[in-house]
Design a protein around this motif. Structure first.
Motif, PDB file in Angstrom:
ATOM      1  N   VAL A 191      40.894  68.780  36.021  1.00 52.82           N
ATOM      2  CA  VAL A 191      41.012  67.554  35.214  1.00 52.82           C
ATOM      3  C   VAL A 191      40.798  67.845  33.738  1.00 52.82           C
ATOM      4  N   LEU A 192      39.814  68.676  33.419  1.00 50.02           N
ATOM      5  CA  LEU A 192      39.442  68.880  32.024  1.00 50.02           C
ATOM      6  C   LEU A 192      40.245  69.979  31.328  1.00 50.02           C
ATOM      7  N   PHE A 193      40.712  70.968  32.066  1.00 48.84           N
ATOM      8  CA  PHE A 193      41.317  72.124  31.412  1.00 48.84           C
ATOM      9  C   PHE A 193      42.761  72.395  31.830  1.00 48.84           C
ATOM     10  N   SER A 194      43.109  72.137  33.071  1.00 51.82           N
ATOM     11  CA  SER A 194      44.444  72.512  33.548  1.00 51.82           C
ATOM     12  C   SER A 194      45.454  71.373  33.501  1.00 51.82           C
ATOM     13  N   ALA A 195      45.011  70.140  33.704  1.00 51.44           N
ATOM     14  CA  ALA A 195      45.937  69.006  33.776  1.00 51.44           C
ATOM     15  C   ALA A 195      46.535  68.711  32.410  1.00 51.44           C
ATOM     16  N   ASP A 196      47.786  68.264  32.418  1.00 52.20           N
ATOM     17  CA  ASP A 196      48.489  67.871  31.195  1.00 52.20           C
ATOM     18  C   ASP A 196      48.601  66.348  31.175  1.00 52.20           C
ATOM     19  N   TRP A 197      47.691  65.713  30.433  1.00 52.96           N
ATOM     20  CA  TRP A 197      47.635  64.251  30.416  1.00 52.96           C
ATOM     21  C   TRP A 197      48.608  63.644  29.414  1.00 52.96           C
ATOM     22  N   THR A 198      49.458  64.469  28.829  1.00 49.89           N
ATOM     23  CA  THR A 198      50.465  63.937  27.908  1.00 49.89           C
ATOM     24  C   THR A 198      51.410  62.971  28.606  1.00 49.89           C
ATOM     25  N   VAL A 199      51.705  63.244  29.877  1.00 51.21           N
ATOM     26  CA  VAL A 199      52.621  62.383  30.617  1.00 51.21           C
ATOM     27  C   VAL A 199      52.061  60.971  30.741  1.00 51.21           C
ATOM     28  N   VAL A 200      50.744  60.833  30.792  1.00 49.79           N
ATOM     29  CA  VAL A 200      50.129  59.504  30.861  1.00 49.79           C
ATOM     30  C   VAL A 200      50.102  58.845  29.490  1.00 49.79           C
ATOM     31  N   SER A 201      49.728  59.599  28.466  1.00 46.96           N
ATOM     32  CA  SER A 201      49.629  59.018  27.130  1.00 46.96           C
ATOM     33  C   SER A 201      50.985  58.576  26.593  1.00 46.96           C
ATOM     34  N   VAL A 202      52.039  59.354  26.874  1.00 41.20           N
ATOM     35  CA  VAL A 202      53.373  58.997  26.383  1.00 41.20           C
ATOM     36  C   VAL A 202      53.906  57.754  27.077  1.00 41.20           C
TER      37      VAL A 202
END
Length: 400
Positions: free
Chosen positions: A60-71
């Motif tokens: 969750v903190l290092f590997s996940a790419d949360w850009t897909v959620v923010s965009v």
């Protein structure tokens, strides 16, 4: 020789109940390390949970790419609702914050905890870096009126006004979101994401409650026509899955309405989920009605209460109080079952996440999207469960 009552009272020793001094070490010893087998399982599960949470937090903190959620945050939360009209959604949140603040100040306990929970959500939205400036301004204003409403509710006698405002909040929300000829019309076909999920759940819960109560009372009626109609309806609906109800609602509701009357897919889904939830809620309420002892009925008739007055002012309040856990469990189930509308072509938050996952730019990011959806459902379902426990404690459910 007479005995002086005052002397007896002086000589009587009042024994106090023993105080329970349960420290953390005592609790751990009694519950986690009471035997060698209990100690073994405690240590084994602790090690397992440590490595499990370590892997999850690392991803969750290092590997996940949360850009897909923010965009795609706007799509996930409001669907295709026009950007120029998003102020209506924020205004609904503003009104909800105002009423929550006043209610927290007027009624302590559960409402105060809900107010803190809602304030925490607004503060979290303010802290997220990818939230738009417009959303942060509205959230800051909502947080401010929530705090002001809390202190205003403690000082101003607005109990009846706040109750009436809560009753009017839902129709006002529907008016703001739709327009109804005064504001630019935004059809429900443009509603989507979590906004649609929340509306589906609220309509199904609010509309199914009175219908379920009437079905429960009708099933216990002495009139055969009413009784067997309610029995057939409840057993028929409980015997088929919700997805079948949703398909039937999409296909059959227009046939019953006839020509000239059209309802879009979202409204048909609301009707189907309401009818489905009412059948299950009726059985919960019927269980509460059967738990009321016959002495309550006899005492009500002895006092001169008519059957309607006895039912709605004596029997029904006790029955509903007894089945609060079952009813809230049904409400939580309905809230989660709203995800089934994706199958019939309605894009709720889960359907929107699935559509976003098909974007070639974000292929392989399904886990981030679905984890975000799971977190949203977890937060709101936990809130409903917490409210249920608070109501149970305040009303003394399960106590004698």
């Amino acid at each position: 020789m007479g005995v002086n009552q005052a002397d007896i009272m002086k000589e009587t020793t009042v024994l106090q109940a023993p105080k329970k001094n349960r420290t953390v070490q005592k609790w751990l010893k009694d519950n986690m390390f009471s035997s060698w087998l209990n100690t073994f399982f405690t240590i084994a599960l602790t090690i397992l949970l440590f490595f499990l949470f370590k892997v999850i937090l690392s991803w969750v903190l290092f590997s996940a790419d949360w850009t897909v959620v923010s965009v795609h945050l706007k799509l996930l939360l409001a669907g295709q609702y026009p950007n120029a009209e998003l102020w209506r959604v924020f205004l609904c949140i503003f009104l909800l914050s105002l009423l929550t603040g006043f209610s927290s100040g007027i009624w302590n306990g559960t409402m105060t905890q809900l107010g803190l929970f809602f304030a925490g959500l607004l503060a979290l939205c303010l802290a997220l870096p990818f939230v738009s400036v417009e959303a942060k301004i509205w959230n800051a204003a909502s947080l401010l009126v929530l705090v002001c409403g809390y202190f205003g509710g403690k000082k101003l006698p607005l109990k009846k006004t706040v109750l009436f405002s809560w009753l009017m909040l839902f129709p006002v929300t529907i008016f703001l979101l739709s327009g109804f000829g005064i504001l630019p019309k935004v059809g429900t076909n443009l509603w989507g994401g979590f906004l649609l999920t929340l509306l589906l759940a609220v309509v199904a819960i609010v509309a199914s409650f009175p219908l379920g109560v009437l079905l429960a009372l009708g099933r216990r009626s002495r009139l055969p026509a009413i009784k067997y109609f309610c029995v057939c309806y409840i057993e028929f609906i409980r015997g088929i899955p919700l997805i079948t109800i949703l398909y039937v609602a999409q296909l059959m509701v227009p046939l019953f309405l006839g020509q000239g009357i059209e309802l879009n897919n979202a409204v048909r889904a609301m009707i189907g989920m309401t009818l489905f939830s009412a059948a299950y809620l009726a059985e919960n309420v019927r269980g509460g009605l059967q738990s009321i002892p016959s002495g309550q009925y006899e005492a009500s008739h002895a006092l001169g209460f008519s059957t309607p007055l006895m039912t709605f002012f004596i029997i029904l309040p006790q029955a509903l109080r007894a089945v609060i856990p079952a009813m809230v469990g049904q409400f939580i189930a309905i809230f989660k079952d709203t995800t089934l509308v994706t199958i019939v072509g309605i894009i709720d938050i889960l359907g929107m996440a699935q559509n976003v996952a098909k974007n070639p730019t974000f292929l392989g990011k399904e886990m981030e999207l679905f984890l975000f959806v799971a977190a949203v459902f977890f937060v709101f379902c936990s809130m409903l469960s917490y409210v249920s426990r608070r109501l149970e404690r305040s009303l003394g459910v399960g106590e004698r």
